[in-house]
Enzyme design. Structure first.
Site, PDB file in Angstrom:
ATOM      1  CB  VAL A 199      -1.028   0.092   1.162  1.00 47.80           C
ATOM      2  CG1 VAL A 199      -1.854   1.392   1.248  1.00 47.80           C
ATOM      3  CG2 VAL A 199      -1.694  -1.262   1.310  1.00 47.80           C
ATOM      4  CE  LYS A 258      -7.295  -5.527   6.127  1.00 46.52           C
ATOM      5  NZ  LYS A 258      -7.026  -5.727   4.624  1.00 46.52           N
ATOM      6  N   GLY A 305     -10.660  -1.532  -0.081  1.00 44.07           N
ATOM      7  CA  GLY A 305      -9.700  -1.052  -0.819  1.00 44.07           C
ATOM      8  C   GLY A 305     -10.197   0.254  -1.414  1.00 44.07           C
ATOM      9  CE  LYS A 326     -11.107  -5.624   4.457  1.00 44.18           C
ATOM     10  NZ  LYS A 326     -11.029  -6.645   3.543  1.00 44.18           N
TER      11      LYS A 326
HETATM   12  N1  LIG Z   1      -2.280  -5.132   0.536  1.00 46.36           N
HETATM   13  C1  LIG Z   1      -3.665  -4.485   0.371  1.00 46.36           C
HETATM   14  O1  LIG Z   1      -4.007  -4.569  -0.633  1.00 46.36           O
HETATM   15  C2  LIG Z   1      -4.303  -3.777   1.420  1.00 46.36           C
HETATM   16  C3  LIG Z   1      -5.638  -3.566   1.311  1.00 46.36           C
HETATM   17  C4  LIG Z   1      -6.266  -2.743   2.266  1.00 46.36           C
HETATM   18  C5  LIG Z   1      -5.649  -2.424   3.465  1.00 46.36           C
HETATM   19  N2  LIG Z   1      -4.453  -2.918   3.780  1.00 46.36           N
HETATM   20  C6  LIG Z   1      -3.801  -2.721   4.876  1.00 46.36           C
HETATM   21  O2  LIG Z   1      -2.479  -1.838   4.915  1.00 46.36           O
HETATM   22  C7  LIG Z   1      -1.562  -2.024   5.793  1.00 46.36           C
HETATM   23  C8  LIG Z   1      -0.466  -2.383   4.902  1.00 46.36           C
HETATM   24  O3  LIG Z   1      -0.323  -3.448   4.129  1.00 46.36           O
HETATM   25  P1  LIG Z   1       0.584  -3.840   3.044  1.00 46.36           P
HETATM   26  O4  LIG Z   1      -0.086  -4.864   2.261  1.00 46.36           O
HETATM   27  O5  LIG Z   1       0.966  -2.722   2.576  1.00 46.36           O
HETATM   28  O6  LIG Z   1       1.565  -4.497   4.017  1.00 46.36           O
HETATM   29  P2  LIG Z   1       3.178  -5.024   3.744  1.00 46.36           P
HETATM   30  O7  LIG Z   1       3.161  -4.987   2.410  1.00 46.36           O
HETATM   31  O8  LIG Z   1       3.284  -6.286   4.393  1.00 46.36           O
HETATM   32  O9  LIG Z   1       4.014  -3.776   4.086  1.00 46.36           O
HETATM   33  C9  LIG Z   1       4.183  -3.386   5.545  1.00 46.36           C
HETATM   34  C10 LIG Z   1       4.977  -2.249   5.655  1.00 46.36           C
HETATM   35  O10 LIG Z   1       5.149  -1.905   7.019  1.00 46.36           O
HETATM   36  C11 LIG Z   1       6.328  -1.851   7.340  1.00 46.36           C
HETATM   37  N3  LIG Z   1       6.453  -1.747   8.909  1.00 46.36           N
HETATM   38  C12 LIG Z   1       5.913  -3.028   9.515  1.00 46.36           C
HETATM   39  N4  LIG Z   1       6.226  -2.657  10.919  1.00 46.36           N
HETATM   40  C13 LIG Z   1       6.937  -1.200  10.796  1.00 46.36           C
HETATM   41  C14 LIG Z   1       7.093  -0.448  12.107  1.00 46.36           C
HETATM   42  N5  LIG Z   1       6.999  -0.905  13.312  1.00 46.36           N
HETATM   43  N6  LIG Z   1       7.389   0.811  11.825  1.00 46.36           N
HETATM   44  C15 LIG Z   1       7.771   1.317  10.212  1.00 46.36           C
HETATM   45  N7  LIG Z   1       7.419   0.544   9.253  1.00 46.36           N
HETATM   46  C16 LIG Z   1       6.818  -0.746   9.645  1.00 46.36           C
HETATM   47  C17 LIG Z   1       7.020  -2.826   6.676  1.00 46.36           C
HETATM   48  O11 LIG Z   1       8.510  -2.374   6.656  1.00 46.36           O
HETATM   49  P3  LIG Z   1       9.576  -3.279   5.811  1.00 46.36           P
HETATM   50  O12 LIG Z   1       9.258  -2.966   4.667  1.00 46.36           O
HETATM   51  O13 LIG Z   1      10.763  -2.730   6.450  1.00 46.36           O
HETATM   52  O14 LIG Z   1       9.339  -4.866   6.183  1.00 46.36           O
HETATM   53  C18 LIG Z   1       6.632  -2.550   5.159  1.00 46.36           C
HETATM   54  O15 LIG Z   1       7.264  -1.596   4.586  1.00 46.36           O
HETATM   55  C19 LIG Z   1      -2.296  -3.320   6.636  1.00 46.36           C
HETATM   56  O16 LIG Z   1      -2.836  -2.876   7.850  1.00 46.36           O
HETATM   57  C20 LIG Z   1      -3.124  -3.993   5.786  1.00 46.36           C
HETATM   58  O17 LIG Z   1      -4.291  -4.661   6.383  1.00 46.36           O
HETATM   59  C21 LIG Z   1      -3.811  -3.520   3.021  1.00 46.36           C
END
Ligand SMILES: NC(=O)c1ccc[n+]([C@@H]2O[C@H](COP(=O)([O-])OP(=O)(O)OC[C@H]3O[C@@H](n4cnc5c(N)ncnc54)[C@H](OP(=O)(O)O)[C@@H]3O)[C@@H](O)[C@H]2O)c1
Length: 417
Positions: free
Chosen positions: A17, A99, A128, A199
């Site tokens: 994201v 969420k 999303g 959600k």
């Molecule tokens: N993916 C989707 O399509 C989607 C859709 C709707 C909502 N979401 C929500 O959006 C959020 C992010 O999802 P994502 O899919 O983007 O996750 P992701 O691809 O796993 O990326 C997570 C990011 O958070 C960073 N992170 C984790 N702990 C941290 C901390 N303590 N301090 C600073 N950075 C930290 C990670 O760092 P590193 O890069 O160093 O590992 C990584 O860059 C989640 O809450 C998810 O439920 C996601």
């Protein structure tokens, strides 16, 4: 602050994201947005930007008062809560997509905004790219809603679509979804319907003004589904979808269920396939509306984050207008639904029928050696046995919407008389 005032953004999280959002901002310089600082977790991870862009301490962004907006998109709900609540205590403006955090802590986060004057928006957290939170909060702020239902999880919907297209079994469809990037390595939250439950809890706050306890909402997943169940649905001219349903009963009570459901072509959800999400709103005066779109992915979710950041610049806040309605809509489990229950082992299903108070004669054997049964089941029974149903791989789907259970309906009629 006007529509085009430059904004300095602190981005916490640069995964799917975070990178999607960053890319959208980069492609639209005319928006006058600058991602000034980015916090991530792991120093040694390769990044698409030079290392100088990153800090590994999100608290530095909290301390940086030159940042106008914080965008929180990390994958750790507990840490997200610590960061977002600290930002709101400073009266900051925050956009989040988390969420799981919101479903668990929404009342506290809303209270922090009232107390310290900060603002939190979270369109990206539900479905999303579909603008459902703002639609409920702003557009339908004062219109009673009979029901809000939908497919809120793209991963499980992808698995179900592939199973019905290919006739493949659950494990193969799940492995394919993981390979395509549509399902997490640990699929439990998505396939067990915990994610769409979060959600539904968030939407209940805007649609009905009720902050539901996440654990009070019954969620049943698709871990026990087999090709037999898909074939059963197909024979009825239906599809199986994981449907989150919120509705307000004529007695004012709120119902909330997140379970597989047999859905026919008369429903707009029937055509929502693969990683797409869909939401059906049934408003008292406007009637039915249907929103469909991509429920996940970097750009679709980043687009919802962008919409929040721009709304924060304009000073938008959620109203939670229905929260002031009295009496507050209370959640009821006093419901009954027409259930389809199945298991590959007929002996196990025979026992399940006793749990759910279905007659033994309801059991039907399948050619593959398994069995299924259909009949009316009290939601209380599903609730009481939910852990055993999950642990034993029992598949349960509802046919249509839940109704008020007969004893409850009789008791209420007696009170009215
Ligand atoms: N993916 C989707 O399509 C989607 C859709 C709707 C909502 N979401 C929500 O959006 C959020 C992010 O999802 P994502 O899919 O983007 O996750 P992701 O691809 O796993 O990326 C997570 C990011 O958070 C960073 N992170 C984790 N702990 C941290 C901390 N303590 N301090 C600073 N950075 C930290 C990670 O760092 P590193 O890069 O160093 O590992 C990584 O860059 C989640 O809450 C998810 O439920 C996601």
């Amino acid at each position: 602050m006007n529509e085009n005032t430059p904004l300095r953004i602190g981005l916490i999280g640069f995964g799917c994201v975070g990178q999607g959002f960053y890319d959208i901002v980069r492609q639209q310089p005319e928006l006058n947005l600058v991602v000034a600082r980015i916090a991530v977790k792991t120093p040694e991870k390769p990044r698409p930007l030079p290392a100088a862009h990153f800090t590994y301490h999100a608290d530095e962004l909290l301390a940086d008062t030159t940042l106008d907006v914080l965008v929180e998109v990390i994958d750790d709900a507990a840490e997200a809560f610590r960061l977002v609540s600290a930002a709101l205590r400073q009266g900051r403006r925050v956009a989040t997509a988390n969420k799981a955090m919101l479903a668990q802590h929404l009342p506290e986060l809303v209270q922090l905004q009232a107390q310290f004057g900060g603002t939190m928006l979270y369109e990206a957290a539900v479905c999303g790219s579909i603008p459902v939170v703002r639609t409920l909060d702003q557009y339908f702020s004062h219109e009673p809603l009979r029901a809000v239902s939908g497919i809120f999880n793209g991963s499980s919907n992808y698995v179900l679509t592939r199973m019905s297209e290919e006739g493949s079994d659950y494990a193969a469809a799940l492995a394919e979804a993981q390979l395509q990037g549509f399902a997490e390595t640990d699929p439990a939250l998505d396939m067990g319907a915990f994610d769409p439950r979060s959600k539904a809890v968030i939407l209940a706050a805007h649609a009905y003004g009720t902050f539901l306890e996440t654990d009070a909402v019954l969620n049943l997943g698709i871990e026990g589904i087999s090709a037999v169940d898909i074939a059963y649905a197909t024979a009825q001219g239906q599809k199986i979808k994981v449907v989150a349903s919120l509705s307000r009963l004529p007695n004012g009570h709120l119902t909330a269920l997140v379970t597989p459901q047999l859905v026919g072509p008369e429903s707009p959800l029937y055509g929502v396939e693969r990683e797409f999400n869909g939401v059906v709103l049934d408003a008292a005066f406007a009637g039915k509306q249907f929103l469909q779109g991509r429920g996940a992915g970097g750009h679709p979710t980043g687009s919802a984050v962008l919409a929040d950041v721009l709304a924060l610049r304009r000073g938008l806040r959620y109203q939670y207008a229905k929260q002031s309605a009295r009496p507050e809509a209370q959640l009821t489990q006093g419901l009954e639904l027409d259930a389809y229950v199945s298991h590959p082992d007929a002996g196990v299903l025979r026992e399940v029928l006793t749990w759910l108070e279905l007659p033994a004669e309801a059991l039907r054997l399948t050619e593959a050696g398994g069995a299924y049964a259909t009949g009316p089941v009290a939601v209380q029974q599903l609730w009481a046995w939910r852990q055993e149903l999950r642990a034993n791989g029992v598949f349960v789907a509802r046919a249509g919407e839940a109704r008020v259970a007969a004893p409850v309906a009789e008791a209420e009629a007696a009170v009215r008389a």
